[in-house]
Structure formats: structure tokens, C-alpha cells
Design an enzyme around this catalytic site. Structure first.
Site, PDB file in Angstrom:
ATOM      1  CG  HIS A   1      70.029   8.015 -26.859  1.00 23.68           C
ATOM      2  ND1 HIS A   1      70.169   8.146 -28.068  1.00 23.68           N
ATOM      3  CD2 HIS A   1      69.244   6.899 -26.910  1.00 23.68           C
ATOM      4  CE1 HIS A   1      69.842   7.330 -28.781  1.00 23.68           C
ATOM      5  NE2 HIS A   1      69.197   6.297 -28.120  1.00 23.68           N
TER       6      HIS A   1
ATOM      7  CE  LYS B   1      58.142   1.934  -2.539  1.00 24.10           C
ATOM      8  NZ  LYS B   1      56.751   1.723  -3.032  1.00 24.10           N
TER       9      LYS B   1
ATOM     10  CG  ASN C   1      44.352  16.126   6.875  1.00 28.21           C
ATOM     11  OD1 ASN C   1      45.214  16.700   6.097  1.00 28.21           O
ATOM     12  ND2 ASN C   1      44.085  14.995   6.846  1.00 28.21           N
ATOM     13  N   GLY C   2      44.504  19.504   5.472  1.00 31.20           N
ATOM     14  CA  GLY C   2      44.173  20.220   4.182  1.00 31.20           C
ATOM     15  C   GLY C   2      44.751  21.542   3.888  1.00 31.20           C
TER      16      GLY C   2
ATOM     17  CD  GLU D   1      58.219   6.355  -0.540  1.00 32.72           C
ATOM     18  OE1 GLU D   1      57.236   6.530  -0.533  1.00 32.72           O
ATOM     19  OE2 GLU D   1      58.541   5.320  -1.412  1.00 32.72           O
TER      20      GLU D   1
ATOM     21  CB  CYS E   1      47.803  16.645   9.327  1.00 30.91           C
ATOM     22  SG  CYS E   1      48.682  17.876   8.399  1.00 30.91           S
TER      23      CYS E   1
ATOM     24  CD1 TRP F   1      54.463  15.394   5.969  1.00 30.52           C
ATOM     25  CD2 TRP F   1      53.400  17.093   4.572  1.00 30.52           C
ATOM     26  NE1 TRP F   1      55.120  15.638   4.715  1.00 30.52           N
ATOM     27  CE2 TRP F   1      54.310  16.482   3.932  1.00 30.52           C
ATOM     28  CE3 TRP F   1      52.523  17.961   4.034  1.00 30.52           C
ATOM     29  CZ2 TRP F   1      54.672  16.922   2.590  1.00 30.52           C
ATOM     30  CZ3 TRP F   1      52.989  18.383   2.841  1.00 30.52           C
ATOM     31  CH2 TRP F   1      53.911  17.785   2.164  1.00 30.52           C
TER      32      TRP F   1
ATOM     33  CD  GLU G   1      57.317   1.211  -6.679  1.00 32.16           C
ATOM     34  OE1 GLU G   1      56.883   2.127  -7.084  1.00 32.16           O
ATOM     35  OE2 GLU G   1      57.312   0.789  -5.492  1.00 32.16           O
TER      36      GLU G   1
ATOM     37  CE  LYS H   1      50.413   3.697   3.285  1.00 31.54           C
ATOM     38  NZ  LYS H   1      51.338   3.172   2.227  1.00 31.54           N
TER      39      LYS H   1
ATOM     40  NE  ARG I   1      45.984  10.625   7.384  1.00 26.50           N
ATOM     41  CZ  ARG I   1      45.169   9.934   6.520  1.00 26.50           C
ATOM     42  NH1 ARG I   1      44.765   8.947   6.357  1.00 26.50           N
ATOM     43  NH2 ARG I   1      44.755  11.081   5.646  1.00 26.50           N
TER      44      ARG I   1
HETATM   45  C1  AGP Z   1      54.691   4.805  -2.185  1.00 29.24           C
HETATM   46  O1  AGP Z   1      55.774   4.291  -1.749  1.00 29.24           O
HETATM   47  C2  AGP Z   1      54.718   6.212  -1.952  1.00 29.24           C
HETATM   48  N1  AGP Z   1      54.564   6.638  -0.518  1.00 29.24           N
HETATM   49  C3  AGP Z   1      53.709   7.203  -2.869  1.00 29.24           C
HETATM   50  O2  AGP Z   1      54.278   7.375  -3.933  1.00 29.24           O
HETATM   51  C4  AGP Z   1      52.209   6.716  -3.050  1.00 29.24           C
HETATM   52  O3  AGP Z   1      51.878   5.530  -3.905  1.00 29.24           O
HETATM   53  C5  AGP Z   1      51.424   7.721  -3.694  1.00 29.24           C
HETATM   54  O4  AGP Z   1      51.090   8.827  -2.841  1.00 29.24           O
HETATM   55  C6  AGP Z   1      50.118   7.447  -3.790  1.00 29.24           C
HETATM   56  O5  AGP Z   1      49.281   7.082  -2.871  1.00 29.24           O
HETATM   57  P1  AGP Z   1      47.900   6.386  -2.875  1.00 29.24           P
HETATM   58  O6  AGP Z   1      48.096   4.835  -3.431  1.00 29.24           O
HETATM   59  O7  AGP Z   1      47.311   6.041  -1.593  1.00 29.24           O
HETATM   60  O8  AGP Z   1      47.034   7.139  -3.614  1.00 29.24           O
END
Ligand code: AGP
Length: 613
Positions: free
Chosen positions: A506, A487, A102-103, A490, A2, A76, A483, A608, A27
Site C-alpha cells: 500500500h 533498537k 535536572n528538568g 537508536e 541529566c 543532556w 521494537e 537513559k 543519563r
Molecule cells: C529503549 O531502547 C529506549 N532507550 C527508550 O525508548 C526507552 O524504552 C523509553 O525512553 C522508556 O524508558 P522507561 O522504560 O525507563 O520508561
């Protein structure tokens, strides 16, 4: 996950809080709220909050919402759905206390039951609300003591800010596992969970450490340990350009950040390459050649994309330095009671430097005597401070949830590390120089991939129509495929699954038909023939293909137009090609999401930085 912002000073708080919240929305963006203390000795506490975006909150805010002290929050959801009641700030029964948090409070259920047993009516589903009640019910005299008393009952993580109508001259903040920064202005002070919220007003900041509280007034701040003994925290002036936190003329932060990759690549490499000896200089590692030579294993830890780039990095270390290396999801690592070896170099990778799983993994390793270096973007972040040394990424602020430029700089930081580890071992000076030259060419080549955007956009629009896709690659190409799939899913919300190309037959080949496209990574390297063979197996089953390759690669007589598309990418050294290919995958994901009309910078359910376990 958050966002927290707070203000105390000479101006009206609400416009500043809303502005700050807008900048923190990456966030968490399922609900937002503000609380202000009205003028007067015993200021009246007023709260406005609702589900939805910050702009929705701004639209419904009553006109007269005056006060020069306030806190705000973007949420969040962790406990309870995103609705108006669960939005922060949360208040106590008497309406004197407002808390933004936050937490996660791990023992919230027990505390809720205890409060309910004492006759307290809990109105929300959240863990945070218990904090407001605990503070409100405390008999302690000062707000600091009330907060400390409440925190002593809490198990879990927090970054929080508290207002109390009987203490209208202050905001009390605390941190344990979730970031909290104090911004120092001229007769005004800010608090925030992220620099982005306050950088337009001040770049003079102080960071709280875990287990600390602070009182923030118009005159300044005082920091304490949880037993309320004072602890000195010195403010520092950050060299940051506030405009870096704006999207400018770009339609999204993700696009802006993708386009910034050539510059970001130059920055992470600047001053670190040694052409003469074919190596790199990494002062921040703080390790002598003798110590580098003593490393017997490298273990990389990160989450999500940072984990996938960590896998690419581990591959580089093994290839260049011939040290056994692997990457593991930091979120899993500490739960299997890992063996911490003194001659292993642990590498923590994180853009934000606040990802709780990575931070906890670092702490676990250090507790057991291991040495950890960090590849971190955010200067002064928790992971950066926790590590024994490291390489700052210099990617600049990354706002979009989908990480792009930070990932690229992580890869390059790994290349620098692998080069240095290699050159104190068996890597020849000729190979070292070859790689230094390759790294020097990279920023320009990243620009060349970005120039392929129109072609990739067209292919992405086609891929976006599929419900399910495969991303495949081998050895160096496999983490690239992972990756790419990450992406894609996501931000497009399509099911994208990464596989080693060699593993297709397989099992997953059973899924291939005309409705399931495969994005294949087929560089010009020692595995090209094998990769091309797999493409034929996919095509023979009617599977559409997008092949990211190099012009020297002969794909043979694959079916022509419509079903197979090849994109020839610039060629670097084979060890460095993965990052060039990764840029093309970013563009595919971006344009698929755009074609589907999604909010690129704020993908559903994500945030984020992941500061809760
Ligand atoms: C990346 O596109 C993602 N949003 C996510 O996987 C991110 O890389 C991951 O949460 C790690 O974040 P950080 O690099 O801030 O530790």
C-alpha cells in the site's frame, strides 16, 4: 535526563563526584561539571565545567580543587547547545550560589527577561541559570528559605542540588518531577539523581517526593514541604549488589545486559507461575479475582521501547484473556483528554519508573479515578510509587541507553498478567498449563538465541551498510518489528522503519530495491503463508532480506545466497515467540552499531531516562 551527584562529609569531594558522574553518564553526556566549597567558615565556591565527557572534565580539573562539600552534573542539553558555558553547575552573579538541575523550567524565558530587566547579566542559554540568580538575590536568611522562595517562582520540573558559600555546612536539594535520592553514610552524606551514583558508598537511602526539599549535612538530613513545614522521610536499606552497576569484563553495558536476559527472565517468573492451575500469582497487583473479572478493557501506556513492548503485551491480553486491549504512547495520551473508564485497567510500563510522560499519564488517570498498575523495574521509583499496584520486573540495574533485559522482563510480566486475566475468564486450564510450560522453557531458549550471535553479527555487518531499512511483521510480529527498528536506529543511526508486512504494497514497496534491506519476522503461525507471499514480493523487486523464522517454515523458491538470509530461531508457544525473536533483533542492532564503530552505551542525542517532557 541529566545526572546529579552531591557529597558532604569527611573526604575530598571531587574524586567522589567524578566517580559518581562517571556512573551517571548514561543519563546525559554532552557536558559535565562540578562545584565545591573550599574549607573555612565562609567557604570559597569553585566551579569547573566543560562540554564533552566526564573524563574530559577530569583531565582539565585544576590539581588544587579542595573541598569536602560539592555537587556535580552530567548534562543532556535542553536549553542551548552543549558548550562549556551551558554546562552545569550554574552560579549567581556574585559567585556565591551553585546549582545543578535536572528538568525543565517552563517559564524560564519570562524569568530571564525579568532578571535582565533588573540588571542581571545572564551568561548562559540555560533555564537553570535563572534559579541560581533567584536564589542569590533572595533576602531570606536560611538557604532553605532562599531555595523555597526561588522554587515558588518556577513552573516546571526539577531535581536540583544547591551550594551556597555562606552556608558551607549543607547541600539543599529539591524535587518536582525529576528523581532525587539521599544516601546516608557514616558522617558523610550523598545526593544523586540515580542510585548508580551512590551505591558503592551506601545502600541506605531516602527518596524525596515531588514538592519536597531537604537539607543534607554531615550529620543527616531533614525534609520539608515547599512551605518549609517539616515532613518525615524514613531511610530504607536497599538490597542491591554494587557490582551489578559495573560492566565487568564486557565491552559494553548493552552486551552485558543482553547476555543477562536468561537470568533476568528467570527472576521475573520466579515464584509467580502456578503449574497446577495453569496460571500466575501476582501479589503486587493487589486485586482479587472478582476485581480482575470486572475489567472490561486494558489500556497500556509507555514510551519508546516500553510502548512497543506494551503493544506486544496488549496483544497477549487480548489473545489470552479476550479483553479488548491496546497500547498508546504515554507521551500523547494525556494531551487528547482521554476518557478514563472505571472498568478499564490501566497499565504503565517503565524500566526507570521516572519517565516523565508515563508518570504524568499515570497521575492524570488517577486524578480522574482510574486504576493503574505499573510494570516497573526500579524499585521505589516515582511511577512505582504512584501506581495502585504492580509487578516489579527484577531485571536488575539497566545502564545501557538501549533497553534490552528490562524489555524482556516487561514482556514476561505481561504474559503473567494476561495469563492471570485469562484464567479468571475463558482461558482453559490446558492452555494455561501450555503457556506456563512455555514460560518455563523461555529462559533457556533466550540463551539459545544469544548463542546465535556469530551468525547474527555477520548479517548485521551487511545491514549496517544500508542507509535505510525496513523491519516488517504482522499482528504479533508487528510490535516486534517496531521494537527491532527502534533498537536498530537508536544505536546504529540508520533509518529503520517498521511496517506491517500486509501494508507494504500500500505504499512502501515503492522504496524497495537492492539498496534497501528488509528484516522480516516470519514465525511459524497462522500467518506464515501470507508472510512468505510478501517476502516473494520484496525479493522480486531485488530487495535483500533477512528472515527471522522457524525451521518448519518453507520460504519457497526465494533467490538463493546473497540476497536472502534466513535465521531459524527456537520455537516456543506462538503467543510467546515474540520475545524470542526480539532477542535476535537486539543482536542485529548491537552488531550493526559495533560494525559502524559507535559508542554503544551512549548513542548520540539520547539519554537513559527521559525525565523532561
Ligand atoms: C529503549 O531502547 C529506549 N532507550 C527508550 O525508548 C526507552 O524504552 C523509553 O525512553 C522508556 O524508558 P522507561 O522504560 O525507563 O520508561
Amino acid at each position: 535526563m541529566c545526572g546529579i551527584v552531591g557529597y558532604i562529609g569527611t573526604q575530598q569531594a571531587v574524586p567522589l563526584l567524578l566517580e559518581g558522574l562517571g556512573r551517571l553518564e548514561h543519563r546525559g553526556y554532552d557536558s559535565a561539571g562540578v562545584a565545591v566549597l573550599g574549607p573555612g567558615k565562609e567557604g570559597r565556591l569553585r566551579v569547573a565545567k566543560r562540554s564533552g565527557r566526564v573524563r574530559d572534565l577530569a583531565e582539565q580539573l585544576p590539581k588544587r580543587f579542595a573541598g569536602k562539600v560539592g555537587v556535580g552534573h552530567t548534562r543532556w542539553a535542553t536549553h542551548g547547545p552543549a558548550n562549556d558555558v551551558n554546562a552545569h553547575p550554574h552560579t549567581d552573579a556574585g559567585g556565591a550560589v551553585a546549582v545543578v538541575h535536572n528538568g525543565i523550567i517552563d517559564n524560564a524565558a519570562a524569568l530571564r527577561a525579568e532578571l535582565a530587566g533588573a540588571g542581571v547579566e545572564l551568561v548562559s542559554d540555560t533555564d537553570t541559570e535563572v534559579l541560581a540568580h533567584l536564589i542569590g538575590r533572595s533576602d531570606a536568611e536560611t538557604l532553605e528559605a532562599k531555595v523555597a522562595e526561588a522554587l515558588a517562582r518556577i513552573e516546571g520540573t526539577y531535581g536540583l542540588a544547591v551550594l551556597h558559600s555562606a552556608h558551607p555546612d549543607r547541600i539543599v536539594v529539591a524535587r518536582n518531577g525529576s528523581p532525587l535520592i539521599i544516601g546516608i553514610g557514616d558522617h558523610e552524606m550523598f545526593v544523586a539523581s540515580d542510585l548508580a551514583a551512590l551505591v558503592r558508598y551506601t545502600t541506605r537511602v531516602a527518596h524525596l517526593d515531588d514538592g519536597e526539599l531537604a537539607t543534607v549535612t554531615t550529620a543527616g538530613f531533614t525534609t520539608y514541604r515547599q512551605d518549609l513545614s517539616q515532613v518525615a522521610r524514613i531511610a530504607t536499606d536497599l538490597e542491591v549488589d554494587a557490582s551489578a552497576y559495573d560492566a565487568g569484563e564486557h565491552e559494553s553495558f548493552m552486551r552485558k545486559e543482553m547476555l543477562e536476559q536468561p537470568e533476568a527472565a528467570e527472576r521475573v517468573l520466579r515464584g509467580r507461575l502456578d503449574e497446577r492451575f495453569g496460571t500466575s500469582h501476582l501479589g503486587g497487583l493487589d486485586m482479587e479475582a472478582r476485581e480482575l473479572r470486572a475489567i472490561r478493557r486494558v489500556k497500556v501506556l509507555g514510551c519508546g521501547s516500553a510502548y512497543y513492548v506494551g503493544q506486544m503485551g496488549a496483544g497477549l491480553v487480548e489473545e489470552l484473556a479476550r479483553i479488548p486491549a491496546d497500547a498508546e504512547a504515554a507521551s500523547e495520551f494525556r494531551y487528547r483528554n482521554p476518557i478514563i473508564e472505571p472498568d478499564t485497567l490501566y497499565v504503565a510500563v517503565s524500566q526507570s519508573g521516572e519517565t516523565i510522560d508515563t508518570l504524568l499519564a499515570v497521575q492524570e488517570i488517577r486524578r480522574k479515578g482510574g486504576r493503574v498498575v505499573g510494570l516497573v523495574n526500579v524499585v521505589g521509583s516515582a511511577i512505582a510509587r504512584e501506581c495502585d499496584g504492580g509487578i516489579y520486573l527484577h531485571a536488575g540495574p539497566e545502564v545501557a541507553v538501549a533497553s534490552t533485559k528490562a524489555l524482556t522482563t516487561m514482556y514476561l510480566a505481561f504474559a503473567l498478567l494476561a495469563l492471570q486475566l485469562g484464567r479468571v475468564r475463558d482461558l482453559s486450564i490446558a492452555d494455561g498449563r501450555r503457556l506456563v510450560a512455555g514460560l518455563q522453557r523461555l529462559p533457556e531458549q533466550l540463551g539459545e538465541v544469544l548463542a546465535l550471535e556469530p551468525v547474527l553479527a555477520e548479517l548485521a555487518a551487511g545491514l549496517a551498510e544500508a542507509e535505510s531499512l525496513f523491519f516488517v511483521g504482522r499482528v504479533r510480529g508487528y510490535p516486534v518489528a517496531r521494537e527491532g527498528a527502534q533498537k536498530f536506529k537508536e544505536i546504529s543511526y540508520r533509518h529503520a522503519e517498521a511496517y506491517q508486512t500486509s501494508e507494504l504494497k500500500h505504499g512502501p514497496l515503492a522504496l524497495i530495491d537492492a539498496s534497501v534491506p528488509t528484516v522480516a519476522i516470519v514465525p511459524d503461525d497462522e500467518l506464515t503463508d501470507r508472510n512468505v507471499g510478501a517476502l516473494h514480493e520484496i525479493a522480486a523487486r531485488g530487495g535483500p532480506l533477512v528472515v527471522l523464522t522457524h525451521d518448519a517454515v518453507d520460504l519457497g523458491d526465494l533467490p538463493a545466497q546473497g540476497q536472502v538470509h534466513r535465521v531459524d530461531l527456537p520455537r516456543n508457544e506462538r503467543e510467546l515467540d515474540p520475545i524470542v525473536i526480539t532477542i535476535a533483533l537486539q543482536l542485529l542492532a548491537y552488531h550493526a552499531a559495533l560494525a559502524l564503530g559507535h559508542d554503544i552505551d551512549k548513542p548520540r542525542n539520547l539519554a537513559k531516562s527521559v525525565t523532561v517532557e
